[in-house]
Design a protein around this motif. Sequence first.
Motif, PDB file in Angstrom:
ATOM      1  N   GLY A   1     -14.451  -8.508 -14.123  1.00 22.25           N
ATOM      2  CA  GLY A   1     -13.513  -7.426 -14.441  1.00 22.25           C
ATOM      3  C   GLY A   1     -13.893  -6.064 -13.894  1.00 22.25           C
ATOM      4  N   TRP A   2     -14.818  -6.034 -12.919  1.00 23.23           N
ATOM      5  CA  TRP A   2     -15.210  -4.738 -12.360  1.00 23.23           C
ATOM      6  C   TRP A   2     -14.133  -4.196 -11.417  1.00 23.23           C
ATOM      7  CZ3 TRP A   2     -18.710  -1.111 -13.405  1.00 23.23           C
ATOM      8  CH2 TRP A   2     -18.876  -0.086 -12.472  1.00 23.23           C
ATOM      9  N   GLU A   3     -13.627  -5.052 -10.558  1.00 25.24           N
ATOM     10  CA  GLU A   3     -12.662  -4.614  -9.545  1.00 25.24           C
ATOM     11  C   GLU A   3     -11.880  -5.824  -9.057  1.00 25.24           C
ATOM     12  OE1 GLU A   3     -10.508  -2.659  -8.366  1.00 25.24           O
ATOM     13  OE2 GLU A   3     -11.919  -1.023  -7.996  1.00 25.24           O
ATOM     14  N   GLN A   4     -10.698  -5.577  -8.491  1.00 24.12           N
ATOM     15  CA  GLN A   4      -9.962  -6.678  -7.880  1.00 24.12           C
ATOM     16  C   GLN A   4      -9.430  -6.260  -6.520  1.00 24.12           C
ATOM     17  OE1 GLN A   4      -6.863  -7.730 -10.591  1.00 24.12           O
ATOM     18  NE2 GLN A   4      -6.251  -5.612 -10.961  1.00 24.12           N
ATOM     19  N   ARG A   5      -8.989  -7.248  -5.744  1.00 26.10           N
ATOM     20  CA  ARG A   5      -8.512  -6.964  -4.400  1.00 26.10           C
ATOM     21  C   ARG A   5      -7.171  -6.228  -4.457  1.00 26.10           C
ATOM     22  NH1 ARG A   5     -11.564  -9.986  -0.737  1.00 26.10           N
ATOM     23  NH2 ARG A   5     -12.571 -11.839  -1.573  1.00 26.10           N
ATOM     24  N   ALA A   6      -6.910  -5.407  -3.437  1.00 23.48           N
ATOM     25  CA  ALA A   6      -5.659  -4.646  -3.358  1.00 23.48           C
ATOM     26  C   ALA A   6      -4.735  -5.332  -2.358  1.00 23.48           C
ATOM     27  CB  ALA A   6      -5.950  -3.213  -2.910  1.00 23.48           C
ATOM     28  N   PRO A   7      -3.600  -5.878  -2.818  1.00 24.51           N
ATOM     29  CA  PRO A   7      -2.734  -6.639  -1.903  1.00 24.51           C
ATOM     30  C   PRO A   7      -2.210  -5.805  -0.733  1.00 24.51           C
ATOM     31  CG  PRO A   7      -1.753  -6.476  -4.114  1.00 24.51           C
ATOM     32  CD  PRO A   7      -3.113  -5.889  -4.203  1.00 24.51           C
ATOM     33  N   GLU A   8      -2.090  -4.488  -0.901  1.00 24.79           N
ATOM     34  CA  GLU A   8      -1.540  -3.661   0.183  1.00 24.79           C
ATOM     35  C   GLU A   8      -2.466  -3.607   1.404  1.00 24.79           C
ATOM     36  OE1 GLU A   8      -2.324  -2.637  -2.838  1.00 24.79           O
ATOM     37  OE2 GLU A   8      -3.192  -0.601  -2.865  1.00 24.79           O
ATOM     38  N   ARG A   9      -3.728  -3.973   1.236  1.00 25.77           N
ATOM     39  CA  ARG A   9      -4.635  -4.007   2.403  1.00 25.77           C
ATOM     40  C   ARG A   9      -4.187  -5.066   3.402  1.00 25.77           C
ATOM     41  NH1 ARG A   9      -5.293  -0.174   0.852  1.00 25.77           N
ATOM     42  NH2 ARG A   9      -6.800   0.603  -0.639  1.00 25.77           N
TER      43      ARG A   9
END
Lengths: 213, 213
Positions: free
Chosen positions: B199-207
């Motif tokens: 739960g620290w971070e997740q991928r950004a689909p806009e990349r």
Amino acid sequence: MTSMPVFPPAFCDQLHELFMWRRDVRHFRRDPVPESVLAELLATACLAPSVGLSEPWRFVRVDDSARRQAVRDDFSQCNAAALSARAGTDAGRYARLKLAGLDDAPHHVAVLSHPDPAQGRGLGRATMPQTTTWSTVMAIHTFWLAATAAGVGVGWVSILNPERIKAVLDVDPALELVAYLCVGYPAQPAVTPELERRGWEQRAPERREWVHR
Amino acid sequence: MTSMPVFPPAFCDQLHELFMWRRDVRHFRRDPVPESVLAELLATACLAPSVGLSEPWRFVRVDDSARRQAVRDDFSQCNAAALSARAGTDAGRYARLKLAGLDDAPHHVAVLSHPDPAQGRGLGRATMPQTTTWSTVMAIHTFWLAATAAGVGVGWVSILNPERIKAVLDVDPALELVAYLCVGYPAQPAVTPELERRGWEQRAPERREWVHR
């Protein structure tokens, strides 16, 4: 979640071939790469590791012909400056190298990097902030390998003035230009680096030996 | 010179799996990786692209237990400093993350880079000298991918003071520390990044969408 696949020896052999044949391509055919293939390559690039899962990369397609021409002009200027700094046989050899495929490559891709992204919340970069830019380098390398496997060539042009290119592309000045890539089908696939074939440089075997401490 | 291989769809699918499963490993089994495998991984890493064919990378195996302990101590100190710079829930979350496998990993590999190598004769780095370090980053990434294919896990530790690590390793101070890698068989292979699972971070689909210019 499925379990980790075992990569069989045949795959590992082909992977080795892929690393062998991943070249910096400077000779391109002019026919375009299908958009679906380019979209897949970008999605694959985003599987690269990034510090803190920060994904600092920004992939920009340069479609506008005036912008492309301005990039070519900048390359010509920087390459002429690099040549004029050399003398004698070194200059002659440098002058005969083809160092970019900017004229023929059907696609131009600029890759920029956010130097201080909110994503990732700073994890892992307190003492080594360059790891952010290095994440973008690995995304470029992932793009390059996936492209090679798809029969698509990539050439990384670094003989450019990064600040001038950012102005040409009209991107956020806070971003860092990491690479300007020529992308297209290679006209002359080769397993040996062009710089080696043309006698500029060769690999050093001692790099393949561990140093022990 | 043989002709460029065609990489079949089955290979490309497995290559995609490789990119998916290449994780930053922090949980290692303690059994060593055979020397023959480590030697092959290093040889493969040297197939990475490098600006001007400069091969600026220097791969160092850290075998000495006192040096390893000094690296662990430096990590503990840098990680404590990184934690103390955080507050509230962010600090709590950070404290629960496992960020390095330095205790269990059977092999430690430091990767250094020559900032101004004679090899390559300066080609391609006049306007973008960082491309030298970035070449070393791609060699590390090549090592990482080849290791993953061989079932070997790699974890990149960046929470270190690079100057202190160089002193611990007693290497040429002119070299730059790029990475300190933990290497060994993964204890908990996973397809999802540990930072995402926790739960620290997740991928950004806009990349994964092109920006157009």
